[in-house]
Scaffold this motif. Structure first.
Motif, mmCIF file in Angstrom:
data_model
loop_
_atom_site.group_PDB
_atom_site.id
_atom_site.type_symbol
_atom_site.label_atom_id
_atom_site.label_comp_id
_atom_site.label_asym_id
_atom_site.label_seq_id
_atom_site.Cartn_x
_atom_site.Cartn_y
_atom_site.Cartn_z
ATOM 1 N N ALA A 104 1.089 -1.506 0.682
ATOM 2 C CA ALA A 104 0.042 0.047 0.465
ATOM 3 C C ALA A 104 1.269 0.628 -0.021
ATOM 4 N N PHE A 105 2.300 1.285 0.563
ATOM 5 C CA PHE A 105 2.984 2.136 0.969
ATOM 6 C C PHE A 105 3.992 2.643 0.650
ATOM 7 N N LEU A 106 4.771 1.588 0.190
ATOM 8 C CA LEU A 106 6.153 1.338 0.776
ATOM 9 C C LEU A 106 6.893 1.368 -0.674
ATOM 10 N N LYS A 107 6.258 0.023 -0.734
ATOM 11 C CA LYS A 107 6.660 -0.319 -2.731
ATOM 12 C C LYS A 107 6.553 0.889 -3.448
ATOM 13 N N ASP A 108 5.547 2.152 -3.565
ATOM 14 C CA ASP A 108 4.682 2.691 -4.076
ATOM 15 C C ASP A 108 6.084 3.643 -4.217
ATOM 16 N N GLN A 109 6.949 4.330 -2.259
ATOM 17 C CA GLN A 109 7.822 5.104 -2.165
ATOM 18 C C GLN A 109 9.071 4.509 -3.112
ATOM 19 N N VAL A 110 9.908 3.330 -3.232
ATOM 20 C CA VAL A 110 11.220 2.246 -3.746
ATOM 21 C C VAL A 110 10.891 2.931 -5.720
ATOM 22 N N ASP A 111 9.343 2.928 -5.422
ATOM 23 C CA ASP A 111 9.263 3.055 -7.203
ATOM 24 C C ASP A 111 9.012 4.107 -8.004
ATOM 25 N N GLY A 112 8.416 5.146 -6.449
ATOM 26 C CA GLY A 112 8.762 6.279 -7.063
ATOM 27 C C GLY A 112 10.479 7.178 -6.904
ATOM 28 N N TYR A 113 10.877 6.315 -5.957
ATOM 29 C CA TYR A 113 12.135 7.105 -6.161
ATOM 30 C C TYR A 113 13.290 6.398 -7.048
ATOM 31 N N GLU A 114 12.462 6.062 -7.658
ATOM 32 C CA GLU A 114 13.468 5.358 -9.155
ATOM 33 C C GLU A 114 13.127 6.456 -10.414
ATOM 34 N N SER A 115 11.815 6.622 -10.211
ATOM 35 C CA SER A 115 11.798 6.881 -11.281
ATOM 36 C C SER A 115 11.580 8.334 -11.180
ATOM 37 N N LEU A 116 12.605 9.321 -10.373
ATOM 38 C CA LEU A 116 12.437 10.032 -9.828
ATOM 39 C C LEU A 116 13.805 10.608 -9.682
ATOM 40 N N GLN A 117 14.901 9.300 -10.162
ATOM 41 C CA GLN A 117 16.083 9.305 -10.481
ATOM 42 C C GLN A 117 16.127 9.608 -12.013
ATOM 43 N N VAL A 118 15.370 9.695 -12.986
ATOM 44 C CA VAL A 118 14.907 10.065 -14.058
ATOM 45 C C VAL A 118 14.220 10.491 -14.424
ATOM 46 N N HIS A 119 13.436 10.863 -14.182
ATOM 47 C CA HIS A 119 12.039 12.249 -14.119
ATOM 48 C C HIS A 119 11.469 12.702 -13.012
ATOM 49 N N GLY A 120 12.988 13.430 -12.306
ATOM 50 C CA GLY A 120 13.008 14.443 -11.451
ATOM 51 C C GLY A 120 13.274 15.821 -12.245
ATOM 52 N N VAL A 121 13.499 16.868 -10.611
ATOM 53 C CA VAL A 121 14.062 17.732 -11.329
ATOM 54 C C VAL A 121 14.665 18.129 -11.881
ATOM 55 N N TYR B 225 16.524 13.241 -4.176
ATOM 56 C CA TYR B 225 15.155 12.602 -3.440
ATOM 57 C C TYR B 225 15.547 12.108 -2.382
ATOM 58 N N LEU B 226 16.736 11.456 -2.241
ATOM 59 C CA LEU B 226 16.825 9.975 -1.497
ATOM 60 C C LEU B 226 16.914 10.232 0.060
ATOM 61 N N ALA B 227 17.107 11.325 0.597
ATOM 62 C CA ALA B 227 17.397 11.282 1.599
ATOM 63 C C ALA B 227 15.787 11.755 2.042
ATOM 64 N N TRP B 228 15.417 12.571 1.297
ATOM 65 C CA TRP B 228 13.210 12.774 1.991
ATOM 66 C C TRP B 228 12.940 11.425 1.937
ATOM 67 N N GLU B 229 13.059 10.890 0.492
ATOM 68 C CA GLU B 229 12.119 8.832 -0.271
ATOM 69 C C GLU B 229 12.633 8.786 1.428
ATOM 70 N N PHE B 230 13.769 8.136 1.642
ATOM 71 C CA PHE B 230 14.035 7.393 2.524
ATOM 72 C C PHE B 230 13.290 8.180 4.037
ATOM 73 N N SER B 231 13.832 9.112 4.242
ATOM 74 C CA SER B 231 12.767 9.293 5.509
ATOM 75 C C SER B 231 11.408 9.047 5.214
ATOM 76 N N ILE B 232 10.346 9.216 4.517
ATOM 77 C CA ILE B 232 9.321 8.572 4.875
ATOM 78 C C ILE B 232 9.066 6.992 5.090
ATOM 79 N N ASN B 233 10.128 6.692 3.573
ATOM 80 C CA ASN B 233 9.658 4.853 4.137
ATOM 81 C C ASN B 233 10.152 4.723 5.982
ATOM 82 N N ALA B 234 11.675 5.689 5.919
ATOM 83 C CA ALA B 234 11.683 5.424 8.163
ATOM 84 C C ALA B 234 10.532 5.224 8.070
ATOM 85 N N ALA B 235 9.451 6.482 8.172
ATOM 86 C CA ALA B 235 8.475 7.233 9.148
ATOM 87 C C ALA B 235 7.421 6.021 9.726
ATOM 88 N N VAL B 236 7.035 6.113 8.597
ATOM 89 C CA VAL B 236 6.145 4.100 8.085
ATOM 90 C C VAL B 236 6.307 3.219 8.784
#
Length: 432
Positions: A30-47, A224-235
């Motif tokens: 429900a949450f964590l898989k999307d977090q990992v997938d989102g991070y991998e996408s943002l590596q190429v499709h981010g700011v 995006y790494l520190a922010w995305e991982f912190s969300i993973n850690a908080a959940v």
């Protein structure tokens, strides 16, 4: 040791563990898989598009002056401009506005005063009656201009792209991504000075800015790494807290409900069992939190392991990380703080079970306590070690260093102290 092993076995009930595993799987999907997938996408499709990852692959954890020169921003801008010029040459609408160069269009699109600066009214396309031919007039028609501008922008911005990769390959997207990376690597000091102006700066923020300035803001860690991982850690932390409370509470309150503790008080050895139960609860909380944390963190670390030795302290897009730790150290700190929170939660449940008559009574007390601990965990772990962390910026107003770690450790220390006090009192309890 036999008594300790027996108490551990009571706590590790397979039905409870199965329920925790099922709920954990739901949390993952429900949450964590999307977090990992989102991070991998943002590596190429981010700011920064794919450029930041490319720079990291070329130069490693930090960017040195000679490496910045080697990356050659002007050459990459020229490459993007050439791709844009090829599209402009194929679209007649650009020619009707006298635009033959990508950079010229970009200036017009992003600067409303451009056409006034270069000389007069914005040329507008109108249709002649009869033959349908187009001609250029000098009269202003803002509505027509905006429509045409949108058509031209879409042509350069990959409006017909069918995938994210195609969209990010469009000249306009590539230009913006490269410009963002240039600001982070070259023009960051201007942004940092602007960010700090008008703020009520704490000493921790000032010191972080000084350290970033001394290093040249040269960490190439993913934006995006520190922010995305912190969300993973908080959940993960909130789930681990709930799991520990569910694991520890039932066996302890069952003994109380059945009056087993009264039989135990009949002997000196029996009175020690309460203390052994406390030790078993604390150890079980640590083990369970370690297992949950390892299983939750592993996929994210697999996706971002290349940044293990990269420092998280960086200023980018008006976001500042305060402390000079590597991503690997960041992961271990998260794991330690989650373990501290879970140990404190186990101590809390242990105390509540001691002063509750049945499972309903303990749950009435444990639920609000668990909610409070979960809120503390979410506030502490989300965006940890950032100038924008809620505990750091809003609760403590930047007056204290490392408030996130302090809160988590305080939960553990207070829980342990209270539980130890209760066990000491229990040896002298009068049950008559």
């Amino acid at each position: 040791m036999r008594i300790f092993a027996r108490e551990m076995k009571k706590l590790w009930n397979w039905k409870v563990l199965f329920a925790i595993a099922v709920f954990g799987a739901l949390i993952w999907f429900a949450f964590l898989k999307d977090q990992v997938d989102g991070y991998e996408s943002l590596q190429v499709h981010g700011v920064y598009g794919p450029y930041q990852a490319e720079m990291f692959q070329l130069y490693g954890e930090t960017l040195e002056p000679e490496e910045l020169a080697d990356f050659d921003f002007p050459a990459k801008y020229a490459e993007i401009s050439a791709a844009g010029n090829a599209i402009i040459a194929q679209e007649p609408l650009f020619a009707q506005y006298g635009i033959t160069d990508f950079e010229e269009f970009y200036e017009w699109y992003t600067n409303e005063s451009y056409w006034i600066r270069v000389g007069g009214d914005v040329p507008v396309v109108t249709e002649q009656a009869g033959n349908g031919a187009l001609t250029i007039t000098g009269q202003d028609d803002p509505e027509k201009e905006e429509k045409d501008k949108t058509v031209m922008y879409n042509a350069l911005n990959g409006a017909d792209a069918k995938t994210l990769d195609e969209w990010f390959a469009a000249p306009m997207m590539r230009w913006r991504s490269l410009s963002g990376l240039e600001r982070r690597c070259v023009n960051w000091r201007e942004d940092l000075d602007s960010w700090m102006q008008g703020r009520d700066l704490s000493p921790a923020v000032v010191r972080a800015a000084e350290r970033i300035g001394a290093a040249g803001n040269n960490s190439l860690i993913s934006h995006y790494l520190a922010w995305e991982f912190s969300i993973n850690a908080a959940v993960t932390g909130v789930f681990a807290l709930a799991a520990v409370m569910v694991l520890v509470a039932p066996p302890l309150i069952t003994d109380r409900t059945r009056g087993i503790h009264l039989l135990q008080y009949a002997s000196a050895v029996g009175r020690k069992i309460f203390r052994i139960q406390f030790a078993a609860a604390a150890v079980s909380a640590f083990i369970l939190s370690a297992v949950i944390t390892a299983l939750s963190f592993a996929p994210f670390i697999a996706a971002a392991g290349e940044y293990w030795n990269a420092g998280i302290m960086v200023f980018s897009t008006y976001e500042m990380r305060l402390y000079n730790v590597t991503f690997g150290q960041y992961v271990w700190i998260f794991a330690g703080l989650i373990a501290a929170l879970c140990t404190g939660a186990a101590c809390l449940v242990f105390i509540l079970a001691r002063f509750s008559a049945n499972i309903v009574s303990v749950m009435i007390k444990a639920v609000p306590a668990g909610v409070a601990l979960s809120v503390a965990a979410a506030l502490a772990l989300t965006n940890m070690f950032s100038a924008d962390n809620i505990l750091f910026a809003l609760v403590f107003r930047g007056r204290f260093e490392l408030p996130e770690a302090a809160v988590c450790c305080a939960v553990m220390i207070l829980g342990l102290a209270a539980a130890i006090a209760v066990t000491a009192r229990e040896k002298r309890a009068d049950v008559m």
